[in-house]
Design an enzyme around this catalytic site. Structure first.
Site, PDB file in Angstrom:
ATOM      1  N   TYR A 163      -1.803  -0.097  10.358  1.00 26.34           N
ATOM      2  CA  TYR A 163      -2.082  -0.741   9.072  1.00 26.34           C
ATOM      3  C   TYR A 163      -0.887  -0.599   8.136  1.00 26.34           C
ATOM      4  O   TYR A 163      -0.349  -1.589   7.616  1.00 26.34           O
ATOM      5  CB  TYR A 163      -3.346  -0.144   8.441  1.00 26.34           C
ATOM      6  CG  TYR A 163      -3.469  -0.486   6.977  1.00 26.34           C
ATOM      7  CD1 TYR A 163      -3.739  -1.791   6.587  1.00 26.34           C
ATOM      8  CD2 TYR A 163      -3.275   0.482   5.991  1.00 26.34           C
ATOM      9  CE1 TYR A 163      -3.815  -2.124   5.237  1.00 26.34           C
ATOM     10  CE2 TYR A 163      -3.349   0.161   4.656  1.00 26.34           C
ATOM     11  CZ  TYR A 163      -3.614  -1.137   4.276  1.00 26.34           C
ATOM     12  OH  TYR A 163      -3.673  -1.463   2.944  1.00 26.34           O
ATOM     13  N   THR A 181       0.817  -1.222   0.000  1.00 26.91           N
ATOM     14  CA  THR A 181       0.000   0.000   0.000  1.00 26.91           C
ATOM     15  C   THR A 181       0.847   1.265   0.000  1.00 26.91           C
ATOM     16  O   THR A 181       1.961   1.276   0.545  1.00 26.91           O
ATOM     17  CB  THR A 181      -0.896   0.025   1.263  1.00 26.91           C
ATOM     18  OG1 THR A 181      -1.577   1.276   1.336  1.00 26.91           O
ATOM     19  CG2 THR A 181      -0.082  -0.118   2.532  1.00 26.91           C
TER      20      THR A 181
END
Ligand code: UFG
Length: 335
Positions: free
Chosen positions: A144, A120
């Site tokens: 995350y 990501t």
């Protein structure tokens, strides 16, 4: 070189995993989905059998890999919601990091030596320079993003110490839906901009919040690089082929290189659906960087990949078509 190998798709019942399962099947690969269905959906598994299981169950993973003669793994299974990760970081590290370590152990035991990993742009944090190239220093702002960075490091060392071939694909903003309406975005709760706007347009929620109007951007709202999920899926197939051809392991950004503000997305959505969308302008959402746009040239060159479905119009049109679908978030939101 034959592409007729079996690919284990962890998280193949999820949004990007299911679109990639379809792209793999179309490219001639055999697909086996491994998913615990905690966030994914049984209906999204259409391009190969579903093996229900936990990432932390190393022995189950190993048995599936041996029984199915798995030749490569595409690893999507993860918790993905940034806000949730700030509340329960331990769950993210256990699921995303320990889960990936378990997967790597199972792969080593089963002799599977290739993996494409779903990473990501969240690991860049608030980058100083935009567009963002892969050599930008990593500085995740959430558990995350940190969990994804930690998995990239696991891959790096597994490669050096045990010869794993790997690719980590750092997505920018995944959006849109399958053009045939066979899959689409269905998160619960839905926090992403485009499905939230469309849910408001359908009256499934009173209004879509628009977070922040005072960012240092031309119209004051945040800028993002929206990449169609079908383009992401195609890039995964190319990344797998790239590894099969013996190319070196690496990280690649997947984005278009173009940025759109929240206001621009709102205007495009209203234009496409032909009516105003109820919104409520609110303060900034904590942790949102003002501008995230990819420098995607490395993926263009190394994978011979170019986004073909990622015009904002196509992203919103496919998402809109999907949003009236029975499984879409717009159909299931009660507020
Ligand atoms: N936004 C709104 N209203 C909403 C939802 C979002 O105004 O209801 C705004 C956000 O503030 C942001 C932009 O729309 O400015 C995009 O937000 P999304 O939630 O759709 O996506 P993010 O950019 O926050 O998230 C994406 C990925 C994450 C990743 C993150 C990295 O979906 O997985 O980028 O910053 F972690």
């Amino acid at each position: 070189m034959s592409s007729q190998i079996t690919v284990l798709v962890t998280g193949g019942a999820g949004y990007i995993g299911s679109h990639t399962a379809k792209a793999l099947a179309r490219a001639g690969y055999r697909v086996v989905v491994y998913d615990n269905l905690s966030r994914g959906h049984r209906w999204a598994v259409r391009w190969g059998p579903l093996e229900e299981g936990e990432l932390l169950d190393t022995e189950h993973l190993r048995k599936v890999m041996v029984a199915e003669r798995v030749g490569a793994v595409l690893h999507f299974a993860a918790l993905i919601e940034v806000g949730e990760s700030m509340k329960t970081p331990e769950t993210f590290f256990r699921n995303n990091v320990s889960g990936s370590l378990s997967l790597l152990n199972a792969m080593r035991d089963a002799g599977v030596r290739r993996i494409v990993f779903s990473s990501t742009c969240a690991l860049y944090g608030f980058p100083e320079k935009v567009p963002i190239a892969e050599d930008t220093p990593t500085a995740p702002l959430s558990p995350y993003g940190e969990s994804k960075l930690m998995v990239e490091r696991l891959l790096h060392w597994e490669g050096i110490c045990h010869g794993l071939q790997w690719m980590a694909l750092r997505y920018f903003n995944a959006a849109g839906a399958d053009a045939d309406g066979e899959s689409g975005e269905s998160h619960s709760p839905e926090t992403h901009l485009i499905p939230s706007l469309l849910a408001a347009a359908l009256g499934r929620r009173p209004a879509c919040p628009i977070f922040g109007g005072d960012y240092p951007t031309p119209d004051g709202t945040c800028i993002r690089d929206y990449i169609h999920v079908t383009d992401l899926a195609d890039a995964h197939v190319l990344a797998l082929r790239h590894l099969q051809e013996g190319n070196p392991s690496t990280v690649l950004n997947l984005g278009t290189g173009d940025g759109f503000s929240v206001n621009q997305i709102l205007a495009a959505a209203e234009r496409i659906i032909g009516k105003p969308i109820p919104i409520s302008r609110q303060g900034r959402r904590p942790g949102d960087p003002p501008r995230l746009v990819a420098a995607p040239q490395k993926a263009f060159e190394q994978l011979n990949w170019k986004p073909a479905h990622s015009s904002i119009e196509n992203i919103i049109e496919t998402a809109w078509k999907w949003s009236s679908h029975a499984h879409s978030p717009a159909a299931s939101l009660s507020v």
